[in-house]
Design a protein around this motif. Structure first.
Motif, mmCIF file in Angstrom:
data_model
loop_
_atom_site.group_PDB
_atom_site.id
_atom_site.type_symbol
_atom_site.label_atom_id
_atom_site.label_comp_id
_atom_site.label_asym_id
_atom_site.label_seq_id
_atom_site.Cartn_x
_atom_site.Cartn_y
_atom_site.Cartn_z
ATOM 1 N N ALA A 1 0.879 -1.169 0.000
ATOM 2 C CA ALA A 1 0.000 0.000 0.000
ATOM 3 C C ALA A 1 0.918 1.220 0.000
ATOM 4 O O ALA A 1 1.808 1.330 0.842
ATOM 5 C CB ALA A 1 -0.898 0.005 1.229
ATOM 6 N N VAL A 2 0.718 2.114 -0.953
ATOM 7 C CA VAL A 2 1.627 3.252 -1.117
ATOM 8 C C VAL A 2 0.842 4.545 -1.045
ATOM 9 O O VAL A 2 -0.143 4.735 -1.751
ATOM 10 C CB VAL A 2 2.385 3.164 -2.457
ATOM 11 C CG1 VAL A 2 3.389 4.311 -2.580
ATOM 12 C CG2 VAL A 2 3.129 1.825 -2.549
ATOM 13 N N ASP B 1 1.165 -6.629 2.602
ATOM 14 C CA ASP B 1 2.360 -7.066 3.325
ATOM 15 C C ASP B 1 3.122 -5.879 3.901
ATOM 16 O O ASP B 1 3.589 -5.915 5.042
ATOM 17 C CB ASP B 1 3.284 -7.858 2.391
ATOM 18 C CG ASP B 1 2.619 -9.088 1.817
ATOM 19 O OD1 ASP B 1 1.859 -9.739 2.559
ATOM 20 O OD2 ASP B 1 2.850 -9.401 0.628
ATOM 21 N N PHE B 2 3.264 -4.822 3.088
ATOM 22 C CA PHE B 2 4.009 -3.637 3.486
ATOM 23 C C PHE B 2 3.237 -2.387 3.088
ATOM 24 O O PHE B 2 2.365 -2.436 2.218
ATOM 25 C CB PHE B 2 5.392 -3.599 2.806
ATOM 26 C CG PHE B 2 6.321 -4.704 3.223
ATOM 27 C CD1 PHE B 2 7.226 -4.524 4.266
ATOM 28 C CD2 PHE B 2 6.301 -5.933 2.568
ATOM 29 C CE1 PHE B 2 8.071 -5.538 4.648
ATOM 30 C CE2 PHE B 2 7.151 -6.957 2.946
ATOM 31 C CZ PHE B 2 8.045 -6.761 3.987
ATOM 32 N N ALA B 3 3.569 -1.279 3.710
ATOM 33 C CA ALA B 3 3.062 0.030 3.300
ATOM 34 C C ALA B 3 4.232 1.002 3.282
ATOM 35 O O ALA B 3 5.103 0.959 4.150
ATOM 36 C CB ALA B 3 1.980 0.525 4.247
ATOM 37 N N ALA C 1 -0.901 3.557 5.445
ATOM 38 C CA ALA C 1 -0.121 3.123 6.602
ATOM 39 C C ALA C 1 -0.902 2.165 7.487
ATOM 40 O O ALA C 1 -0.353 1.189 8.021
ATOM 41 C CB ALA C 1 0.315 4.345 7.409
ATOM 42 N N MET C 2 -2.198 2.418 7.639
ATOM 43 C CA MET C 2 -3.030 1.548 8.464
ATOM 44 C C MET C 2 -3.173 0.160 7.862
ATOM 45 O O MET C 2 -3.276 -0.832 8.586
ATOM 46 C CB MET C 2 -4.412 2.173 8.633
ATOM 47 C CG MET C 2 -4.438 3.439 9.474
ATOM 48 S SD MET C 2 -6.046 4.260 9.445
ATOM 49 C CE MET C 2 -7.058 3.060 10.311
ATOM 50 N N ALA C 3 -3.156 0.069 6.529
ATOM 51 C CA ALA C 3 -3.422 -1.206 5.853
ATOM 52 C C ALA C 3 -2.211 -2.128 5.812
ATOM 53 O O ALA C 3 -2.364 -3.329 5.594
ATOM 54 C CB ALA C 3 -3.907 -0.946 4.434
ATOM 55 N N ILE D 1 6.424 1.386 6.601
ATOM 56 C CA ILE D 1 7.693 2.108 6.579
ATOM 57 C C ILE D 1 7.393 3.549 6.196
ATOM 58 O O ILE D 1 6.780 3.811 5.148
ATOM 59 C CB ILE D 1 8.672 1.486 5.568
ATOM 60 C CG1 ILE D 1 8.783 -0.025 5.794
ATOM 61 C CG2 ILE D 1 10.048 2.141 5.667
ATOM 62 C CD1 ILE D 1 9.521 -0.772 4.690
ATOM 63 N N ALA D 2 7.812 4.484 7.033
ATOM 64 C CA ALA D 2 7.531 5.901 6.801
ATOM 65 C C ALA D 2 8.827 6.669 6.605
ATOM 66 O O ALA D 2 9.725 6.592 7.439
ATOM 67 C CB ALA D 2 6.761 6.483 7.979
#
Length: 262
Positions: free
Chosen positions: A22-23, A165-167, A194-196, A201-202
């Motif tokens: 998720a981006v 898997d990642f955001a 970010a929630m999903a 990673i921010a």
């Protein structure tokens, strides 16, 4: 609880082939470009990307598309990326088109642990009835029909939540515990993406110490964030403008502004 990764390469180092992402971002606003560049350099492929759009040609997620690292996109908008449109229409890329508000709610639902929800958006269209091409070709893959249910005399379509898997997201400020503050238009899909993500990673333009952020100003609490990458001043200032427009301000406009300012 220090979640700081001191390089983008290290932060994305365990994103493997076939991962779902998720981006955050909308157009080029709030796009985590440094993390995307690190993922491109790593060579990861077969990615399933969930994002409002897939960047533009040569920028953002468009770089992963051009390198053929993306095999599936769940998003709302194609138009600004010619390579995205070309791959989709050529049957080289699987695309799930989702109404923009529905996409936002599917991401939010995934982050909140809500498996599905009903919405009136898309009722009476191929979104609900099926038949949208997900992949073109001699034997095209079409979207399936979805469950419809009446609530208060109005039809609603069942939509499922999204988790990945990642955001990858970008924030204006963040602390070592992962609490994030987004700036203006960048507070679009970033909190929802970010929630999903199971691992979020921010990249942050300004890293502060715990306690420096006013709790009432935090847009996304650190419970949703696993890694924080502080950007260099040059990386923080690298913000592309999708469409630059200018106009000549005549004396009438100047006079109106003086009146408003007064």
């Amino acid at each position: 609880m220090d979640k700081v990764s001191h390089s983008a390469a290290a932060a994305v180092g365990d994103i493997g082939d076939g991962a779902s992402l998720a981006v955050g971002g909308f157009g080029l606003s709030g796009v985590p470009g440094t993390l995307i560049a690190a993922l491109l350099a790593r060579g990861t492929g077969g990615l399933h990307v969930v994002s409002n759009n897939c960047g533009v040609d040569g920028s953002g997620l468009g770089t992963l598309l051009a390198a053929r690292r993306v095999t599936r996109v769940t998003g709302s908008y194609i138009g600004e990326n010619k390579e995205f449109a070309r791959q989709y229409l050529a049957g080289e890329l699987e695309v799930e088109l989702v109404p923009q508000g529905t996409l936002a709610e599917r991401l939010r639902a995934g982050g909140c642990g809500i498996p599905a929800f009903f919405t009136p958006a898309g009722v009476g269209t191929q979104v609900a009835e099926g038949g949208l091409p997900r992949r073109y070709g001699a034997d095209p893959e079409l979207s399936p029909a979805k469950e419809i249910r009446d609530f208060g005399g109005l039809d609603h379509v069942l939509e499922t939540a999204i988790t990945t898997d990642f955001a990858l997201v970008r924030a204006a400020r963040g602390d070592r515990l992962g609490n994030l503050v987004f700036s203006r238009a960048a507070r679009n899909f970033n909190p929802l993406a970010a929630m999903a993500g199971r691992i979020t990673i921010a990249e942050v333009e300004e890293l502060v110490e715990p306690g420096e952020l006013d709790p009432d100003a935090v847009h996304l609490p650190g419970v949703f964030v696993q890694r924080v990458v502080p950007l260099t001043p040059a990386q923080a200032a690298d913000k592309a403008i999708e469409k630059r427009t200018v106009r000549t301000r005549g004396p009438e406009a100047a006079a109106r502004n003086r009146t408003v300012d007064a």
